[in-house]
Design a protein around this motif. Structure first.
Motif, mmCIF file in Angstrom:
data_model
loop_
_atom_site.group_PDB
_atom_site.id
_atom_site.type_symbol
_atom_site.label_atom_id
_atom_site.label_comp_id
_atom_site.label_asym_id
_atom_site.label_seq_id
_atom_site.Cartn_x
_atom_site.Cartn_y
_atom_site.Cartn_z
ATOM 1 N N HIS A 172 -0.670 -2.605 8.084
ATOM 2 C CA HIS A 172 -1.520 -1.694 7.298
ATOM 3 C C HIS A 172 -1.549 -0.297 7.899
ATOM 4 C CE1 HIS A 172 -2.601 -5.149 5.025
ATOM 5 N NE2 HIS A 172 -2.888 -5.780 6.156
ATOM 6 N N GLU A 173 -1.173 -0.192 9.186
ATOM 7 C CA GLU A 173 -1.151 1.135 9.835
ATOM 8 C C GLU A 173 0.051 1.978 9.374
ATOM 9 O OE1 GLU A 173 -1.077 0.386 14.054
ATOM 10 O OE2 GLU A 173 -2.855 -0.887 13.911
ATOM 11 N N TYR A 202 8.717 5.558 -0.273
ATOM 12 C CA TYR A 202 9.749 4.899 0.531
ATOM 13 C C TYR A 202 9.247 3.872 1.561
ATOM 14 C CZ TYR A 202 11.681 9.260 -1.298
ATOM 15 O OH TYR A 202 12.016 10.302 -2.095
ATOM 16 N N PRO A 203 8.695 2.758 1.084
ATOM 17 C CA PRO A 203 8.237 1.723 2.031
ATOM 18 C C PRO A 203 9.348 1.225 2.953
ATOM 19 C CG PRO A 203 8.287 0.886 -0.258
ATOM 20 C CD PRO A 203 8.479 2.364 -0.320
ATOM 21 N N GLY A 204 10.593 1.187 2.442
ATOM 22 C CA GLY A 204 11.717 0.712 3.255
ATOM 23 C C GLY A 204 11.987 1.662 4.412
ATOM 24 N N GLN A 205 11.946 2.948 4.129
ATOM 25 C CA GLN A 205 12.191 3.941 5.181
ATOM 26 C C GLN A 205 11.076 3.866 6.232
ATOM 27 O OE1 GLN A 205 14.930 5.561 5.354
ATOM 28 N NE2 GLN A 205 14.479 6.931 7.057
ATOM 29 N N SER A 206 9.841 3.686 5.753
ATOM 30 C CA SER A 206 8.707 3.614 6.662
ATOM 31 C C SER A 206 8.856 2.418 7.615
ATOM 32 C CB SER A 206 7.420 3.487 5.827
ATOM 33 O OG SER A 206 6.331 3.238 6.664
ATOM 34 N N LEU A 207 9.272 1.274 7.079
ATOM 35 C CA LEU A 207 9.449 0.086 7.924
ATOM 36 C C LEU A 207 10.610 0.278 8.897
ATOM 37 C CD1 LEU A 207 8.793 -2.824 8.725
ATOM 38 C CD2 LEU A 207 10.228 -3.603 6.835
ATOM 39 N N ALA A 208 11.714 0.840 8.405
ATOM 40 C CA ALA A 208 12.883 1.044 9.273
ATOM 41 C C ALA A 208 12.523 1.990 10.429
ATOM 42 C CB ALA A 208 14.050 1.580 8.455
ATOM 43 N N VAL A 209 11.760 3.019 10.120
ATOM 44 C CA VAL A 209 11.340 3.980 11.153
ATOM 45 C C VAL A 209 10.470 3.270 12.200
ATOM 46 C CG1 VAL A 209 9.710 5.912 11.460
ATOM 47 C CG2 VAL A 209 11.609 6.117 9.838
ATOM 48 N N GLU A 210 9.539 2.430 11.739
ATOM 49 C CA GLU A 210 8.655 1.744 12.680
ATOM 50 C C GLU A 210 9.422 0.733 13.543
ATOM 51 O OE1 GLU A 210 5.795 2.572 13.696
ATOM 52 O OE2 GLU A 210 5.492 0.819 14.993
ATOM 53 N N MET A 211 10.434 0.091 12.969
ATOM 54 C CA MET A 211 11.234 -0.850 13.763
ATOM 55 C C MET A 211 11.914 -0.131 14.921
ATOM 56 S SD MET A 211 13.025 -3.185 10.833
ATOM 57 C CE MET A 211 14.127 -3.966 12.001
ATOM 58 N N HIS A 231 0.831 -1.226 0.000
ATOM 59 C CA HIS A 231 0.000 0.000 0.000
ATOM 60 C C HIS A 231 0.857 1.264 0.000
ATOM 61 C CE1 HIS A 231 0.872 -0.977 4.203
ATOM 62 N NE2 HIS A 231 0.634 0.297 4.512
ATOM 63 N N ILE A 232 2.199 1.124 0.133
ATOM 64 C CA ILE A 232 3.078 2.308 0.085
ATOM 65 C C ILE A 232 3.835 2.285 -1.238
ATOM 66 C CG2 ILE A 232 4.959 3.559 1.206
ATOM 67 C CD1 ILE A 232 4.165 2.259 3.851
ATOM 68 N N LYS A 233 3.660 3.338 -2.055
ATOM 69 C CA LYS A 233 4.311 3.388 -3.374
ATOM 70 C C LYS A 233 5.833 3.522 -3.210
ATOM 71 C CE LYS A 233 1.206 6.652 -4.943
ATOM 72 N NZ LYS A 233 0.460 7.540 -4.634
ATOM 73 N N PRO A 234 6.618 2.972 -4.161
ATOM 74 C CA PRO A 234 8.078 3.068 -4.027
ATOM 75 C C PRO A 234 8.576 4.493 -3.799
ATOM 76 C CG PRO A 234 7.521 1.557 -5.782
ATOM 77 C CD PRO A 234 6.223 2.141 -5.309
ATOM 78 N N LEU A 235 7.971 5.472 -4.449
ATOM 79 C CA LEU A 235 8.459 6.846 -4.268
ATOM 80 C C LEU A 235 7.994 7.462 -2.949
ATOM 81 C CD1 LEU A 235 8.360 8.260 -7.915
ATOM 82 C CD2 LEU A 235 10.345 7.538 -6.591
#
Ligand code: P61
Length: 456
Positions: free
Chosen positions: A431-432, A361-370, A355-359
């Protein structure tokens, strides 16, 4: 015994400061959501990199006391040179303070406008140093290496057909070297087979182009050859390493990985003229050729690290413990680059967070949540790291990964169990998670210093 234990006892410990989510929200906001800008005391488990983060052994610390700090001709240099040449028998061994310094020197000599440097996949510092000279870095990894979910024993292999076609197309005179990165860090820490190294050398020989190895994780690559490639099960790691380098004409090395030290590197080669030129450049920016920007004691630590890293008990534990993390994440339904890499597990953030487009930054979003959820620091390897083009435009990277790099000899199994639990919990409410945007960026290597914010 089925249980794989850490093949060492702990003699000296470093406390971890525990934090809670509210504190971490404050720290990360202050860092503009860039994990590189956090204070490491505010990190519980630091998986940002396996580079320079190894624990040194008692024997390495003892060797440090033997460091001879003479400006020229130090015996520490001779011990270092002997240890490198034992595994990588190149004529010229030129110490540098880390890998990118070796890259900078090499490409200053052989790069320049109109030149092309093929590799399986260039690491970002390698690409940046190539592009800084006006040359172009080209990634020619096999197709299987670009598909995160696909199992293949040597996903780091270079595509031999494409390499040949590329040399024909651009012309031998425009390709000063061919490179192979072992293991292929940007492609998921995946190994290159001996057959592929040998065949690459054959092609290089046919065209008279030298082959250079980016050797950062050479021992991990050798272990994968031992356990996965036919004919190597009974060959010692040392002999596998020697064979790997017998096909090369030189290498760049960040000793911060498989030399088990906190700082150091080298540039090695057989080419007389290039070596002469490299030493002159070394003196200009790094130091005299018998210390190259390091202290004598650093050279001693590297010499011992090189002996320890090729020990099979160590490599068995190293590769198996990385696989342990990978297997548990897969069991929890988290998509990772398969099979597990040598030094790291790479979560496929694009597949995990469709649900997060590459532009965004799904990777950054996951790293931030970790980090927010459990104080774990990891590194985005995707559109943030590779998306910015030399002309200032942006495009999505081939993959959006989050790398969990495992420092060598640092964390125990219970630390890794904590990481598994945290990621399992995040996956249950993925999904959050929302997309992110960059609010400021520099022109190169933006991931180190860019500022981020949440979208919306
Ligand atoms: C890493 F985010 N790697 O993986 P230096 N070649 C290869 C490397 O993996 C490598 C270097 C050359 C790092 C550190 C790092 O944007 C980043 O000794 C295959 O770091 O100069 C380094 O070696 C360069 C992380 C570097 C980054 C740059 O974590």
């Amino acid at each position: 015994m089925k249980t794989i234990i850490e093949p060492f006892k702990i003699k000296s410990v470093e406390p971890i400061t525990m934090t809670n989510r509210v504190e971490r929200e404050r720290f990360l906001r202050k860092a503009n959501y860039n994990l590189f800008k956090l204070d490491s005391e505010h990190v519980i488990i630091d998986l940002l990199t396996d580079s320079g983060t190894s624990s040194m052994s008692a024997k390495q610390w003892a060797a440090i006391m033997q460091g001879d700090e003479s400006y020229a001709g130090s015996p520490s240099f001779h011990r270092f040179q002997k240890a490198v040449q034992h595994l990588m028998p190149f004529k010229h061994i030129i110490p540098t303070h880390q890998g990118r310094a070796a890259e900078k020197i090499l490409f200053s000599i052989i790069g320049g406008k109109g030149k092309y440097i093929p590799n399986n996949t260039h690491f970002d510092t390698t690409r940046a140093n190539i592009e800084f000279t006006g040359a172009i870095g080209v990634d020619l990894v096999i197709e299987e290496g670009k598909n995160p979910a696909l199992e293949h024993p040597f996903k780091g292999n270079i595509n031999l057909e494409r390499l040949k076609a590329f040399i024909e197309e651009k012309g031998v005179e425009n390709i000063p070297v061919v490179m192979l990165t072992v293991t292929n860090n940007s492609g998921g820490g995946q190994p290159v087979s001996m057959a592929n190294i040998r065949a690459t050398k054959e092609i290089c020989k046919q065209y008279g182009i030298p082959l250079f190895i980016d050797a950062c994780r050479f021992a991990e690559n050798a272990y994968f050859i031992k356990i996965r490639e036919e004919g190597y099960a009974h060959v010692s790691i040392e002999n596998i390493v020697k064979e790997m380098f017998s096909y090369a004409d030189g290498c760049t090395m960040s000793a911060k990985k498989d030399a088990l030290v906190n700082i150091g590197g080298w540039l090695a080669m057989n080419h007389e003229e290039w070596a002469q030129h490299a030493r002159n450049l070394l003196i200009l920016t790094e130091g005299f050729p018998t210390y190259g920007g390091l202290a004598g004691r650093d050279l001693e630590a590297m010499a011992v690290g090189l002996e320890e890293v090729v020990q099979e008990d160590y490599l068995h534990y190293r590769i198996t413990s990385t696989q342990y993390l990978g297997n548990h994440l897969l069991k929890a339904g988290i998509p990772i680059v398969r099979p597990a890499g040598g030094h790291a597990i790479y979560i496929d953030a694009r597949a995990m967070l469709p649900h997060i487009k590459p532009l965004e930054y799904p990777g950054q979003s996951l790293a931030v949540e970790m980090y927010l959820h459990a104080g774990i620091r990891a590194c985005e390897i995707g559109t943030v790291m590779f998306g910015l083009q030399p002309d200032g435009t942006e495009k999505e990277a081939a993959m959006d990964l989050v790398r969990l790099a495992i420092p060598r000899r640092v964390y125990t199994q219970s630390h890794i169990d904590y990481v598994i639990e945290a990621l399992t919990e995040i996956n249950e409410r993925k999904h959050e998670l929302g997309g992110m945007k960059i609010t400021w960026q520099p022109p190169q290597l933006r991931h180190f210093t860019a500022d981020f914010d949440f979208i919306g």
